[in-house]
Write a protein that holds these residues in place. Structure first.
Motif, PDB file in Angstrom:
ATOM      1  N   TYR A 109       0.826  -1.214   0.000  1.00  0.00           N
ATOM      2  CA  TYR A 109       0.000   0.000   0.000  1.00  0.00           C
ATOM      3  C   TYR A 109       0.858   1.261   0.000  1.00  0.00           C
ATOM      4  CZ  TYR A 109      -3.947  -3.065   0.951  1.00  0.00           C
ATOM      5  OH  TYR A 109      -4.909  -4.045   0.856  1.00  0.00           O
TER       6      TYR A 109
ATOM      7  N   SER B 222       0.712   4.163  -2.756  1.00  0.00           N
ATOM      8  CA  SER B 222       0.550   5.588  -2.435  1.00  0.00           C
ATOM      9  C   SER B 222       1.468   6.445  -3.307  1.00  0.00           C
ATOM     10  CB  SER B 222       0.871   5.835  -0.955  1.00  0.00           C
ATOM     11  OG  SER B 222      -0.124   5.284  -0.127  1.00  0.00           O
TER      12      SER B 222
ATOM     13  N   ASN C  51      -6.856   4.362  -0.357  1.00  0.00           N
ATOM     14  CA  ASN C  51      -5.599   3.662  -0.071  1.00  0.00           C
ATOM     15  C   ASN C  51      -5.103   3.962   1.342  1.00  0.00           C
ATOM     16  OD1 ASN C  51      -3.333   2.009  -1.331  1.00  0.00           O
ATOM     17  ND2 ASN C  51      -2.200   3.787  -0.601  1.00  0.00           N
ATOM     18  N   ASP C  52      -5.286   5.222   1.783  1.00  0.00           N
ATOM     19  CA  ASP C  52      -4.910   5.579   3.157  1.00  0.00           C
ATOM     20  C   ASP C  52      -5.727   4.785   4.172  1.00  0.00           C
ATOM     21  OD1 ASP C  52      -3.081   7.371   2.177  1.00  0.00           O
ATOM     22  OD2 ASP C  52      -4.380   9.129   2.409  1.00  0.00           O
ATOM     23  N   GLU C  53      -7.022   4.618   3.890  1.00  0.00           N
ATOM     24  CA  GLU C  53      -7.877   3.824   4.774  1.00  0.00           C
ATOM     25  C   GLU C  53      -7.458   2.353   4.759  1.00  0.00           C
ATOM     26  OE1 GLU C  53     -10.187   4.863   6.922  1.00  0.00           O
ATOM     27  OE2 GLU C  53      -9.531   6.881   6.353  1.00  0.00           O
TER      28      GLU C  53
ATOM     29  N   LYS D  94      -4.518   1.928   7.075  1.00  0.00           N
ATOM     30  CA  LYS D  94      -4.942   1.894   8.481  1.00  0.00           C
ATOM     31  C   LYS D  94      -5.573   0.553   8.835  1.00  0.00           C
ATOM     32  CE  LYS D  94      -5.873   6.880   8.655  1.00  0.00           C
ATOM     33  NZ  LYS D  94      -6.929   7.924   8.818  1.00  0.00           N
TER      34      LYS D  94
END
Length: 283
Positions: A110, A114, A185-187, A190
């Protein structure tokens, strides 16, 4: 383990049968002994079948040096002593993985995504900028006046074209779409981070629990052995019955099977934790 118990029950059945023939035991005792023998024979066959299936399944993951599949020989037997001492460092491994969790391959995917999305975002942003084209045309290619600067000679034509986007509907849509992909992608980062932490902590808790239960079962086994031995002594003195002996023996066997199962689970979970550590990028 089942084979040892099976051999013991065969001897016991022959002993009870002989005692019956001598008039020392009632006929029902032979039925009791033979029923227990049949029960262990069935368990032995079932265990052998499970072993054969497991051997075939394990062979799917074995290869020779030349890349050919390797089939385990029929005489291959698992270790009778499952040592779990090497799993004692599970807590250290857990701490090590948690400290370097951002270097795990699952998260690295991921992180690299990013970077790719950020490059795409910058590219989409270019659609909002104006376009300027500069034209430079030569009328007469044979003209070779070296005394006059070409940029100020009438033999050349210059032009500037300026394009300014007005509505920018498509550009806005594309840019908004890439921004949403970045947020998604940020989620995902996480979520994957929390998923890995949960998995690591779960493995850690399971190993600790399995080791505690293993220690408890080891003590239970010794106590059931004493009870069985005492029952056998009482039986030889005519103070007990085969039913009580069989009951003690079944309980002992059940506890021994549970003990081996807990050891196997401990080792399997330990290697799952170890696998997570090995899938961390080396710094």
């Amino acid at each position: 383990m089942n084979k040892k118990v099976l051999d013991l029950n065969k001897k016991r059945y022959q002993l009870v049968k002989k005692s019956f023939e001598l008039g020392e035991r009632p006929a029902i005792d032979t039925v009791e002994a033979f029923t227990q023998l049949q029960s262990f024979e069935a368990k032995t066959i079932e265990s052998q079948n499970k072993y054969n299936i497991s051997t075939i399944e394990l062979s799917q993951f074995l290869w020779k040096e030349n890349g050919e599949n390797y089939n385990l020989p029929l005489f291959t037997k698992p270790s009778e002593q499952l040592n779990t001492q090497f799993t004692q460092d599970y807590f250290i491994i857990t701490e090590k993985i948690l400290q370097n969790i951002d270097a795990h391959y699952a998260l690295n995917y991921y992180f690299e995504k990013s970077k790719s999305l950020e490059l795409e975002r910058k590219l989409k942003w270019q659609n909002f900028l104006p376009k300027i084209n500069f034209n430079y045309n030569l009328y007469n290619k044979e003209f070779k006046n070296q005394d006059i600067l070409p940029l100020f000679d009438n033999n050349y034509q210059y032009g500037i074209k300026l394009e300014l986007p007005i509505f920018m509907r498509e550009a806005r849509a594309d840019y908004q779409n890439i921004k949403l992909k970045i947020l998604q992608n940020d989620e995902n980062i996480k979520f994957k981070n929390q998923e890995l932490k949960t998995k690591i902590q779960t493995y850690n808790a399971e190993i600790g629990n399995f080791l505690s239960l293993t220690q408890n079962n080891e003590s239970l086994i010794e106590n059931y052995k004493r009870l069985l031995k005492a029952e056998e002594i009482k039986f030889s003195n005519g103070e007990s019955s085969l039913f009580l002996i069989n009951s003690r023996e079944n309980k002992l066997l059940e506890t021994q099977e549970k003990f081996l199962e807990l050891k196997a689970k401990t080792i399997k979970t330990y290697f799952k934790l170890n696998w997570l550590e090995n899938n961390t990028l080396k710094q």
